[in-house]
Design an enzyme around this catalytic site. Structure first.
Site, short mmCIF file in Angstrom:
data_model
loop_
_atom_site.label_atom_id
_atom_site.label_comp_id
_atom_site.label_asym_id
_atom_site.label_seq_id
_atom_site.Cartn_x
_atom_site.Cartn_y
_atom_site.Cartn_z
N GLY A 10 35.54 5.63 22.49
CA GLY A 10 34.45 6.55 22.15
C GLY A 10 34.88 7.55 21.09
N ASP A 31 37.98 0.53 27.82
CA ASP A 31 36.60 0.92 27.49
C ASP A 31 35.69 -0.28 27.73
OD1 ASP A 31 34.21 1.80 25.94
OD2 ASP A 31 35.54 3.39 25.27
N TYR A 145 24.02 13.35 34.76
CA TYR A 145 25.27 13.71 34.07
C TYR A 145 25.85 14.99 34.67
CZ TYR A 145 28.36 14.54 30.03
OH TYR A 145 29.44 14.75 29.20
#
Ligand code: UDP
Length: 314
Positions: A10, A31, A145
């Protein structure tokens, strides 16, 4: 050191891998490429002390080798990305974090976990210091989140208390720089991309909401200092830029820097969008002797160079 970086492909992950490799460490980047991008690490793939493993922390971590440190960055992080599949976002932060903790415990590794300023929700206290407990709407669209990341902090803290896991928790405030994906939907990438393409700049709400923007190299400098602190320093620790700017002023700055003729247009403010966000970084200053060095204008210049190259616009 042998280091595992989850979410290593990322934006922050690929910057961290580069920094660790530069300092001579051996890095395994794990990942699942949900939001991470292989192109972020393409130039690292043939290095001897770098390995990429495509896997999802939700399914457990299966690596034979030993590790000294585990950096846990795996999680979709921009609002559109983490809201795309909210249940998955929760799983990454709960099941995924359990798996990271179990793995680190088995390997005797120290865990460095990237939490977020979102644990403060839409804060009633400005600036936010680490003892502020936050104001999160548990049933809102950001909760997958926010609450996921809050629960992750709890899981890590209980692994430390009940099993002696060594932990470091950093609360990352808005950070930007090279290797951001131009279509991640965040404010800086959206505005720069729109300005470079001559498309309208999309302000959500009236643009009076504020954020504080930290350049990626500054963010990672703090992490490198934090990971090496004594085991008693666990955080959570705020890391970010201690100065606020409104979204409208970010738009004006980017328009000026790109010399763009783009119009500004106003769109609906998303639900639960925090009105102000500003870190109190006294704890990081005191423990790490750290503070950001790169100004927003300077950092934006470097970010624009990267995005320009990526968008292939002149
Ligand atoms: N924002 C905006 N236009 C955009 C993208 C974002 O006005 O095209 C606003 C968004 O509503 C928020 C701020 O910019 O108030 C920062 O958004 P971002 O998605 O970068 O991150 P957040 O800090 O909200 O997680």
């Amino acid at each position: 050191m042998r280091i595992l970086v989850t979410g290593g492909a990322g934006f922050l992950g690929s910057n961290l891998c580069r920094r660790l490799l530069k300092e001579g460490h051996t890095v395994v980047c794990l990942d699942n490429l949900y939001t991470g991008r292989k192109e972020n690490i393409q130039d690292l793939l043939n290095l001897q002390n770098f390995k990429f493993v495509e896997a999802d922390i939700v399914n457990g971590i299966d690596l034979d080798e030993g590790f000294d440190w585990v950096f846990n960055l795996a999680c979709p992080a921009s609002p559109p990305a983490y809201q795309k599949d909210p249940l998955y976002t929760i799983m990454v932060n709960v099941i995924g974090v359990f798996n990271v903790c179990e793995f680190a415990l088995k390997k005797g590794a120290r865990v460095f976990h990237t939490s977020t300023s979102e644990v403060y929700g839409d804060p009633e206290v400005i600036p936010q210091n680490e003892s502020y407990k936050g104001s999160v709407n548990t049933i809102g669209i950001r909760a997958c989140y926010d609450e996921g990341k809050r629960c992750a902090e709890t899981i890590l803290s209980d692994y430390k208390r009940s099993k002696g896991l060594e932990i470091k928790i950093v609360r990352v405030f808005n950070t930007y720089g090279p290797y951001m994906s131009s279509d991640d939907g965040r404010v800086i990438t959206n505005f720069v991309t729109q300005a470079l393409k001559g498309e309208p700049i999309t302000i959500y709400g009236d643009g009076s909401q504020t954020r504080s923007f930290c350049y990626v190299d500054d963010q990672i400098d703090a992490w490198m200092k934090f990971i090496q602190t004594d085991s008693t320093v666990t955080g959570p620790m705020n890391v970010g830029m201690p100065s606020e700017i409104s979204v409208l002023d970010v738009a004006y700055l980017i328009l000026k820097m790109t010399n763009s003729q783009s119009q500004i247009i106003f769109k609906n403010l998303p639900e639960d969008d925090p009105k102000r966000r500003l870190p109190d970084i006294s704890f990081a200053k005191q423990e790490l002797n750290w503070e950001p060095k790169v100004s927003l204008a300077e950092g934006l210049e470097k970010t624009m160079e990267y995005l320009k190259e990526n968008l292939k616009v002149s």
